[in-house]
Every structure is written in C-alpha cells, then in structure tokens.
Write a protein that holds these residues in place. Structure first.
Motif, PDB file in Angstrom:
ATOM      1  N   SER A 227       0.808  -1.220   0.000  1.00  0.00           N
ATOM      2  CA  SER A 227       0.000   0.000   0.000  1.00  0.00           C
ATOM      3  C   SER A 227       0.839   1.266   0.000  1.00  0.00           C
ATOM      4  CB  SER A 227      -0.940   0.010   1.204  1.00  0.00           C
ATOM      5  OG  SER A 227      -0.204   0.017   2.408  1.00  0.00           O
ATOM      6  N   ARG A 231       1.951   0.746  -4.377  1.00  0.00           N
ATOM      7  CA  ARG A 231       0.875   1.673  -4.734  1.00  0.00           C
ATOM      8  C   ARG A 231       1.457   3.030  -5.116  1.00  0.00           C
ATOM      9  NH1 ARG A 231      -3.629   0.894  -6.532  1.00  0.00           N
ATOM     10  NH2 ARG A 231      -4.205  -0.517  -4.828  1.00  0.00           N
ATOM     11  N   ALA A 234       2.934   2.905  -8.627  1.00  0.00           N
ATOM     12  CA  ALA A 234       1.877   2.860  -9.637  1.00  0.00           C
ATOM     13  C   ALA A 234       1.209   4.220  -9.797  1.00  0.00           C
ATOM     14  CB  ALA A 234       0.848   1.794  -9.258  1.00  0.00           C
ATOM     15  N   GLU A 270      -5.056  -6.572  -3.624  1.00  0.00           N
ATOM     16  CA  GLU A 270      -4.614  -5.196  -3.371  1.00  0.00           C
ATOM     17  C   GLU A 270      -4.834  -4.295  -4.589  1.00  0.00           C
ATOM     18  OE1 GLU A 270      -3.270  -3.831  -0.579  1.00  0.00           O
ATOM     19  OE2 GLU A 270      -3.511  -5.697   0.553  1.00  0.00           O
ATOM     20  N   LEU A 272      -3.051  -4.472  -7.376  1.00  0.00           N
ATOM     21  CA  LEU A 272      -1.719  -4.081  -7.809  1.00  0.00           C
ATOM     22  C   LEU A 272      -1.123  -5.125  -8.743  1.00  0.00           C
ATOM     23  CD1 LEU A 272      -0.347  -2.938  -4.346  1.00  0.00           C
ATOM     24  CD2 LEU A 272      -1.001  -1.434  -6.236  1.00  0.00           C
TER      25      LEU A 272
END
Length: 282
Positions: A227, A231, A234, A270, A272
């Motif tokens: 996270s 994240r 991304a 998630e 991802l």
C-alpha cells in the motif's frame, strides 16, 4: 502476473535511477541485509543512481545515524529522502500550536521550525510520528485520544504512512495505523510520504541534481510495502519491483518458499500488478 527476477542487474538496461525502500528491503531495524546492500553498491558501480526513499518520520540525518549504528554500508546509496523531510513542509503550513504524538527520538523532525508544542487540549493540529511505545501498544489504544482530536476537527499530520514495519523478526505498528483510525473516524489526515506524490517529486529532484536529467520511464522503485511502495510507484507512473520476503510474506510464503499463486492472489486483492517481483533484493 508480475515477472519474477532473481538479480537486480537484470534491470540494468531498463533503469538509470533506483528509488529503493529501506526498512524491510535493506535492513530490518536491527541488522542490515548484506545481499541487498551489495546489490545497490553494484548498481552504483554500473552507473545507476540510488536514491533511498523511506517513510521514516525522521529527517535523512537520523536515518544515516541509524545506518551507522546497525552497519549499513554508506556506499549503497547516493541520496536519501524521508517522509520526515517532506512532512516538514506540511508542518510549516499547519497551525502553530501542535500536539506531538510519537516517541522522543523523533523530535528532530520539528527542529528549527516556528511552532509551539502543546498538550492535546491546547492543540490546533496533531503531528504524529508513531506510537509512544510501539513495543507494547496498538493503534486501538489511542482511540479515545483521537476521538478528542476529531471532536475539535484537528488536522492530523502523519509523518510515517507505514502501518507496520519490521523490527528484527517482529512487526510493530507505525503512525499510518493511527492515521487510518483517525480517517475512519472522519478526521482529516495530511500525508506527504509514500504512497503520496510529494516524496516522489522530491526523490526525482534529488535524482536530477545527481544526474543532470532523468527519464521517469527509466526509473524503478523497489519496496516491500504493497500500500506504500508499490501503490506509490503505480500512482506516480514509476515501474515497481516488489520484494516478496518483507512485511507481507506470511500472506503467501511457506518457510523460505513463495507460493506464486498465493502471491498473485494477494497482489490482485490489493489491486496491484508491479512489473517485477523478487524474493529478496539481491
């Protein structure tokens, strides 16, 4: 599924800049991961620039001091950007009367800033670097204190967005867990560390200062936090390498073996899909 790689040098042709996480990737708060340190030193030897990007709530000087204590070789990085570094700007933009929520070791975050540290009843904002005692406490222990802040609509500045971090062979709670709880109560949180954009912008500024120019398409972020590290990469348009044997390992690993099907399920849950993953940074 993300592509598995076994050696960082497999990305040499694809990356000029490496934005590398610290806790869980190059040390566990107690001991350095020697293979990871050597991998980053080798990357620098090949001409790549290594900027460490960490959610530590302390400015970079505090991270360097910790490196010296636990034995992380200073030759493995070119520059360091911490959540503490970029959080100082949030503090400067906040009201002057601030309640400092965190251990005394983190007070370097506010050194030199024009503010007044006050008790919870007199505060106009909260600055959180962590729990007072992360060895014995959990985020839920702070529910009553946070409810009082929420009642007064105080902004909650979180200097370390991590929910947990490795310390030796244990996971201990971080300021991000308190920020999550405050947000669940409907409180306003202000965060500059990973996965948020300010820390990535600063990391790229540092990289450009070192190299002259940087193509984001030739930048790779490395980390073990889904996270935060993955994240953040991304959301900020940066290729990511997920280090599987970090804080999430219990979700998909048995002993020293990663179950790739379970890893895929974890990443899918998630939302991802990092471009690459490795067991360890090596």
């Amino acid at each position: 599924m993300s592509r598995k790689i076994t050696d960082l040098d497999q990305l040499t042709e694809h990356a000029d800049v490496l934005l590398c996480d610290v806790w869980g990737v190059i040390h566990n708060g107690v001991n350095p991961f020697l293979l990871s340190v050597e991998a980053l030193k080798a990357a620098r030897g090949r001409g790549q620039t290594v900027v460490l990007i960490t959610n530590s709530p302390r400015p970079a000087a505090g991270v360097i001091q910790q490196f010296g204590t636990i034995g992380v070789d200073p030759e493995c990085w070119d520059d360091i950007v911490t959540s503490g570094d970029v959080t100082r700007q949030l503090v400067m933009e906040a009201p002057r009367e601030i309640y400092f929520l965190g251990p005394d070791r983190d007070t370097s975050l506010v050194e030199g800033l024009d503010l007044e540290l006050v008790g919870p009843d007199a505060a106009s904002a909260v600055l959180c670097t962590g729990l007072f005692d992360d060895e014995t406490e959990q985020a839920a222990d702070y529910r009553e204190l946070l409810a009082g802040f929420r009642e007064k609509n105080l902004p909650f500045i979180c200097a370390n967005p991590d929910r947990v971090v490795e310390r030796g062979d244990r996971l201990v709670p971080c300021a991000g867990a308190l920020a999550d709880l405050y947000a669940e109560m409907g409180g306003e949180t202000r965060i500059a560390g990973k996965p948020h954009a300010p820390i990535y912008r600063e990391a790229m500024v540092r990289a450009r200062a070192l190299r002259g120019s940087v193509d984001k398409a030739r930048t790779v972020a490395i980390g073990d936090g889904a996270s935060t590290d993955i994240r953040g990469a991304a959301d900020n348009g940066i290729v990511a390498v997920f280090i599987a044997r970090g804080i999430h390992a219990k979700q998909y690993a048995s002993g020293r073996t990663t179950d790739e099907a379970r890893l895929k399920e974890f990443l899918d849950a998630e939302g991802l899909r990092p471009e690459y993953w490795m067991e360890w940074l090596a």
